[in-house]
Design a protein around this motif. Structure first.
Motif, PDB file in Angstrom:
ATOM      1  N   PHE A  46       0.835  -1.205   0.000  1.00  0.00           N
ATOM      2  CA  PHE A  46       0.000   0.000   0.000  1.00  0.00           C
ATOM      3  C   PHE A  46       0.870   1.255   0.000  1.00  0.00           C
ATOM      4  CE2 PHE A  46      -2.333   3.364   2.206  1.00  0.00           C
ATOM      5  CZ  PHE A  46      -3.432   3.481   1.373  1.00  0.00           C
ATOM      6  N   ASP A  47       1.935   1.247   0.820  1.00  0.00           N
ATOM      7  CA  ASP A  47       2.836   2.410   0.871  1.00  0.00           C
ATOM      8  C   ASP A  47       3.520   2.641  -0.478  1.00  0.00           C
ATOM      9  OD1 ASP A  47       2.180   2.761   3.530  1.00  0.00           O
ATOM     10  OD2 ASP A  47       4.020   1.827   4.305  1.00  0.00           O
ATOM     11  N   VAL A  48       3.973   1.567  -1.121  1.00  0.00           N
ATOM     12  CA  VAL A  48       4.643   1.686  -2.422  1.00  0.00           C
ATOM     13  C   VAL A  48       3.658   2.198  -3.468  1.00  0.00           C
ATOM     14  CG1 VAL A  48       5.678   0.347  -4.307  1.00  0.00           C
ATOM     15  CG2 VAL A  48       6.452   0.000  -1.960  1.00  0.00           C
ATOM     16  N   LEU A  49       2.463   1.618  -3.511  1.00  0.00           N
ATOM     17  CA  LEU A  49       1.461   2.057  -4.495  1.00  0.00           C
ATOM     18  C   LEU A  49       1.044   3.506  -4.261  1.00  0.00           C
ATOM     19  CD1 LEU A  49      -0.753  -1.138  -4.842  1.00  0.00           C
ATOM     20  CD2 LEU A  49       0.965  -0.255  -6.435  1.00  0.00           C
ATOM     21  N   THR A  50       0.935   3.898  -2.999  1.00  0.00           N
ATOM     22  CA  THR A  50       0.597   5.298  -2.690  1.00  0.00           C
ATOM     23  C   THR A  50       1.681   6.231  -3.205  1.00  0.00           C
ATOM     24  OG1 THR A  50      -0.645   4.637  -0.724  1.00  0.00           O
ATOM     25  CG2 THR A  50       0.080   6.925  -0.832  1.00  0.00           C
ATOM     26  N   LEU A  51       2.949   5.877  -2.978  1.00  0.00           N
ATOM     27  CA  LEU A  51       4.041   6.725  -3.466  1.00  0.00           C
ATOM     28  C   LEU A  51       4.063   6.761  -4.995  1.00  0.00           C
ATOM     29  CD1 LEU A  51       6.373   8.563  -2.807  1.00  0.00           C
ATOM     30  CD2 LEU A  51       7.842   6.547  -2.593  1.00  0.00           C
ATOM     31  N   ILE A  52       3.772   5.643  -5.634  1.00  0.00           N
ATOM     32  CA  ILE A  52       3.716   5.618  -7.099  1.00  0.00           C
ATOM     33  C   ILE A  52       2.634   6.565  -7.607  1.00  0.00           C
ATOM     34  CG2 ILE A  52       3.022   4.185  -9.069  1.00  0.00           C
ATOM     35  CD1 ILE A  52       4.643   1.900  -7.790  1.00  0.00           C
ATOM     36  N   VAL A  53       1.458   6.529  -6.990  1.00  0.00           N
ATOM     37  CA  VAL A  53       0.359   7.409  -7.411  1.00  0.00           C
ATOM     38  C   VAL A  53       0.737   8.870  -7.190  1.00  0.00           C
ATOM     39  CG1 VAL A  53      -2.014   8.103  -6.878  1.00  0.00           C
ATOM     40  CG2 VAL A  53      -1.447   5.681  -7.126  1.00  0.00           C
TER      41      VAL A  53
END
Length: 153
Positions: A14-21
């Motif tokens: 979730f943290d990685v996907l949030t940073l990607i977005v």
């Protein structure tokens, strides 16, 4: 090999996907300043240049206005380069983080992460431009021109 090695840590994911977005939005908004400027639009999509009017009507038959084609793919290439430079400079290797493998080639990780962010910035560009209709005045004029002159787009 232990199957639990590949278990997904959803908090990290979730943290990685949030940073990607978030990075995708940053890249898209930063590049929109360039891509929506009158100077870039004029260079990227030069529009139609009419040939001089013929002396007689018979000479002008069959002559269509000359058009310069759009420079296809340049926006995507710029977004990819900017995204890779951003992830390299902040050291964000999503591939290594999600797979919990610090031995993943950093170059490969930065490249893939940059491609993902560039793809996300294209998606957010569609969201802002086509769904929410957030555009600069120059971009609105270009869209209106294309709508009124379909032969040039």
């Amino acid at each position: 090999m232990d199957a639990l090695e590949f278990a997904v840590d959803y908090t990290t994911l979730f943290d990685v996907l949030t940073l990607i977005v978030v990075l995708s939005f940053f890249v898209e908004r930063a590049l929109s300043v360039v891509f929506e400027s009158s100077l870039f639009i004029g260079w990227y999509n030069p529009g139609t240049k009419k040939k001089p009017a013929p002396a007689t009507e018979a000479e002008g038959e069959g002559q269509a206005p000359t058009t310069k084609p759009k420079k296809k793919g340049i926006k995507e290439l710029i977004a990819i380069i900017v995204s890779i430079v951003v992830v390299y400079n902040i050291g964000f290797n999503a591939l290594a983080i999600v797979t919990k493998n610090p031995h993943v080639s950093p170059e490969l990780g930065y490249f893939i992460t940059g491609l993902i962010i560039a793809g996300g910035s294209k998606a957010s560009l569609k969201l802002f431009g086509e769904v929410l209709d957030f555009r600069s005045d120059a971009e609105r004029r270009r869209k209106e021109y294309e709508k009124n002159n379909p032969q040039t787009s």
